[in-house]
Design a protein around this motif. Sequence first.
Motif: not given
Length: 203
Positions: A110-111, A114-115, A161, A168, A171-173, A176
């Motif tokens: 997802f890195d 997401l980027e 999601d 953001r 959400y990323r945390q 992951k």
Amino acid sequence: MGDDKDTEYLPRDLGYWEENFFHEMRVRREAMGLSQTEFAKMLTDYPDNTGTKFYQATIQRIESGERPVKLFEAVWIAALLNSSVHEMINGYSIEFAYEELVSHIGPDAFDHELERAEMLHGPGRIVSELIDQYKAAVAATSGAQADENLLRVAEAIVELDKVARVGRVVYRQELKKAAAACAALERTYPRSIRGDVGDDSEA
């Protein structure tokens, strides 16, 4: 050379459909317990075949993407593998769908997504589509069982999601964390395709 003389016309980069077809051909042939030599003979003896000869080397080159497949050949191959050209170019085999799903919910997947995603629900939408593809592949494969643990994590990512209204970074945390949970799962699917689903004697 022989019947492989048209290799020079193969595009340098195979398209999505071609890659899927060649992958599906190998996976389905092996699942049926057929060697490349045996499958070559089946194609040579195909009822509509009026003279095209296939050899083990021909099958090897097709499956590796070194030799293009004519449309009539694709129809024969799909028929002998109890499939269709449409199904094979879309990559509906359970193995293919499973590996795609795993790769997209792994801890590193997802890195990048997401980027480059413009909206928070970008990765979740991808996973949702892969879940549907995986379930369809399981349903189309006789005797196959879904990896329920994997599906549980994948669907949790999709739900996260849907309800994500946080920043953001948060959400990323969370995403992951869910992906890491997926990576820690014991994979049950590979056992199911070996036909020993009921054998729990080994880890």
